[in-house]
Design an enzyme around this catalytic site. Structure first.
Site, PDB file in Angstrom:
ATOM      1  N   GLU A 144      -9.024 -41.666  -4.365  1.00 23.08           N
ATOM      2  CA  GLU A 144      -9.370 -41.142  -5.691  1.00 23.08           C
ATOM      3  C   GLU A 144      -9.370 -42.208  -6.781  1.00 23.08           C
ATOM      4  OE1 GLU A 144      -6.764 -37.837  -6.463  1.00 23.08           O
ATOM      5  OE2 GLU A 144      -7.955 -36.495  -5.229  1.00 23.08           O
ATOM      6  N   GLU A 315     -10.250 -33.232   0.642  1.00 30.21           N
ATOM      7  CA  GLU A 315      -9.032 -32.458   0.382  1.00 30.21           C
ATOM      8  C   GLU A 315      -9.443 -31.120  -0.211  1.00 30.21           C
ATOM      9  OE1 GLU A 315      -6.336 -34.686  -2.096  1.00 30.21           O
ATOM     10  OE2 GLU A 315      -6.547 -36.498  -0.898  1.00 30.21           O
ATOM     11  N   MET A 365       6.358 -28.832  -4.635  1.00 34.11           N
ATOM     12  CA  MET A 365       5.926 -27.472  -4.941  1.00 34.11           C
ATOM     13  C   MET A 365       4.456 -27.223  -4.577  1.00 34.11           C
ATOM     14  SD  MET A 365       8.566 -25.963  -6.066  1.00 34.11           S
ATOM     15  CE  MET A 365       7.927 -24.464  -6.820  1.00 34.11           C
TER      16      MET A 365
END
Ligand code: GAL
Length: 638
Positions: A144, A315, A365
């Site tokens: 990225e 992704e 998370m």
């Protein structure tokens, strides 16, 4: 083309004894590709010069023995801490002059020559070891580019590189002073070494200076990528890929993509809706758990062009992410919908991020296909479902759309440098056109503006194109399609100054912009017959026909035959009317869609995607919330 599924896996995060079971479970879920390695530098070279490839050899063995194809990443987005001891000045520096410290990732400056060479070295090492290994089916370079706002860096290395780049581009300091108009405010330079980076100035720097810095910064990304391409081409024939991000515009993806074999991007629909799309609060609530109905498709179409037809989702969001201001979970069915939508737009592989949720560090998370305790997360069942459905679409074909939308990174830099109004953003403008096309049920091809093959398209749109490349001008002249330019098209030179004399494109259009206004968000200029202009309004002098005018009698859309110029930024209603008119002229069949429903044509297939949290009736079918449907030659097959 036979679409496949993949997953991102970090063997270095888990004990080796669970790798075989992970690999077997991936295969059982129908996954055939696995991407590894892209952040593992501290395990590949724990101490400077001491390489440890044993663990990677074993991981590759295990994954391949289970029947997986490996995509190997170069780890250069995560230089280890010891790299800073070698190159204390390699950190990127933000516009306020502060170094971006170690402790996360992407902390390097693209211009740092020592770091770039070190990246080449580790890439060469990997190439030597795995380049001829047929089990490595593709390579990902870095990760990225530009993410976390990392393209522009105001470091010493950048300053040095910028001066050399300027000397090369302008040849003499007089030429630079002339091109930039440095006589203004006594900004003239006596030599290239006197030129600084355009940050921390008292008020706005010269826009030509800033645009030059943006061009330079984009070129640095291209050169950084090229150095790893060079290292890998010597070692392997496997395809080279980079995974781009959503709405990152600071470097020219077409230029980076020209050196690679496949484009890919990282699709996080719910994160993007929350943190990088302008939309009303109602819209954001309606699509809170689905993502915007056009954002993913836009990037699929964009990166299909960047990859010259070959592209993947590297992704894919599989559940709640961790990085947006709020992180709701996808509605049941959305992981499947996003996957099918990518495939319908031509993705060869859709790869989920990530296999198992990490129990530690920044992304603890962030959901994976498995929970940290190894139990299945909801995304895995949807992966299985897609994989069971894939044989229905064994051969996917992509056909040319009827509509082309031009996209140009330098235009984005020009308007970011000289917005003139707080709401003039290039992506936002182009995306508003894309949305209108999709509301009308159209499939769209996005094309680069400087080498666009526009032949055969019935309708071609070029919103906000800062300058006209001569090849584009010729191509547009030869096309039989309806062309819509504007607003703000062809209004600046490549140095971001006002062009002297007549602008050839505008002469063809028989239109001149007398002046431009930017408008605050709540101000609308109503247009006769419905809709309004927002954000940006031009006063046009046109010898051509006035197709739409404002309620005060100002021309808004003007045109001769098939060449139209739009002198403002239309709201949704006005875009719909413009497309309606253009469709009639271009013999294009529009199918205005129910809110939240989107279509995509691929060969003899037509797909429908219901982004709504409620049922929609379409084409004699009741589509449930988050449903995907597909018809072949009119017969429903999904
Ligand atoms: C991407 C990135 C991944 C991971 C993911 C989390 O931007 O490439 O490494 O951080 O976001 O959503």
């Amino acid at each position: 083309m036979r679409p496949e599924l993949g997953v991102c896996y970090y063997p270095e995060h888990w004990p080796e004894d669970i790798w075989p079971n992970d690999a077997a479970r991936m295969r059982e879920a129908g996954i055939t590709y696995v991407r590894i390695g892209e952040f593992a530098w501290s395990r590949l070279e724990p101490q400077p010069g001491q390489f440890q490839f044993g663990w990677l050899d074993r991981a590759i063995d295990i994954l391949v023995s289970a029947g997986l194809k490996v995509v190997l990443g170069t780890p250069t987005a995560t230089p280890p801490r010891w790299m800073l001891d070698r190159f204390p000045d390699m950190l990127a520096v933000d516009a306020q002059g502060s170094p971006r410290k170690f402790g996360s990732r992407r902390h390097y400056c693209f211009s740092h020559v020592g770091y770039r060479e070190t990246c080449m070295e580790i890439t060469e090492r990997l190439g030597e070891r795995y380049g001829r290994d047929a089990r490595i089916t593709a390579w990902q370079i870095d990760n990225e580019y530009g993410c976390h706002d990392t393209t522009l860096s105001y470091s010493e290395a950048a300053r040095h590189g910028f001066r050399a780049w300027l000397a090369q581009r302008y040849g003499s300091i007089e030429a630079l002073n002339q091109a930039w108009g440095n006589v203004f405010w006594s900004m003239e330079y006596l030599d290239f070494d006197a030129i600084d980076l355009p940050n921390l100035t008292v008020t706005q720097p010269n826009p030509s200076h800033e645009l030059a810095f943006r061009r330079f910064s984009s070129d640095q990304v291209v050169a950084f990528n090229q150095s790893q391409v060079q290292a890998l081409r010597k070692a392997t024939d496997a395809p080279l890929i980079h995974n781009y991000m959503g709405r990152v515009l600071e470097f020219d993806h077409f230029a980076v993509g020209a050196d690679l074999d496949i484009a890919s991007w990282d699709s996080y629909p719910i994160g993007f809706l929350s943190d990088r799309i302008e939309a009303s609060p109602d819209h954001k609530l309606a699509y809170l758990q689905q993502g915007d109905p056009d954002m993913q498709a836009f990037h699929h179409d964009l990166y299909r062009a960047v990859g010259r037809g070959r592209w993947w989702v590297m992704e894919q969001q599989p559940g709640p992410v961790n990085w947006a201001p709020y992180n709701p979970a996808p509605l049941p069915g959305m992981v499947r919908l996003w996957t099918w939508e990518a495939i319908a737009h031509g993705a060869e592989v859709v790869s989920y991020f990530r296999w198992r949720q990490a129990p530690f560090a920044q992304e603890q998370m962030h959901a994976g296909l498995l929970r940290p305790n190894d139990e299945e997360a909801p995304g895995l069942a949807e992966t299985r479902q897609v994989s069971a459905e894939l044989p229905l679409f064994a051969e996917m074909e992509q056909t040319r759309a009827e509509v082309a939308l031009l996209f140009d990174y330098p235009s984005s830099w020009a308007w970011a440098t000289l917005p003139q109004g707080a709401d003039f953003d290039y992506f936002r403008l182009v995306f508003s056109v894309y949305r209108a096309l999709r509301r009308a049920g159209l499939s769209v091809d996005i094309l680069p503006s400087d080498q666009a093959d526009v032949s055969g398209y019935k309708l071609i749109l070029a919103p906000g194109l800062a300058g006209a490349h001569p090849t584009l001008h010729d191509a547009m002249r030869q096309s039989n399609g309806v062309k819509i330019y504007g607003p703000r098209s062809f209004t600046v030179t490549s140095e971001l100054t006002i062009p002297p004399g007549k602008i050839p494109m505008m002469e063809d259009l028989a239109v001149e912009i007398l002046w431009s206004e930017s408008l605050p968000p709540d101000h609308h200029r109503p247009v006769r017959g419905g809709g309004a202009i927002r954000h940006w309004m031009e006063t046009l002098a046109a010898e051509s026909d006035v197709l739409f005018e404002s309620e005060t009698g100002m021309p808004v859309l003007v045109g001769n035959d098939q060449n139209w110029y739009l002198g403002g930024w239309p709201d949704e209603t006005l875009w719909d009317r413009i497309l309606d008119l253009a469709a009639r002229k271009a013999d294009l069949h529009l199918r205005p869609l129910p809110e939240g429903l989107r279509l995509r044509r691929a060969g003899d297939l037509e797909f429908a995607f219901n982004y709504n949290a409620h049922d929609v009736h379409w084409n004699d079918a009741d589509l449930e919330p988050c449903a995907v449907a597909a018809w072949r030659d009119g017969k429903r097959i999904l």
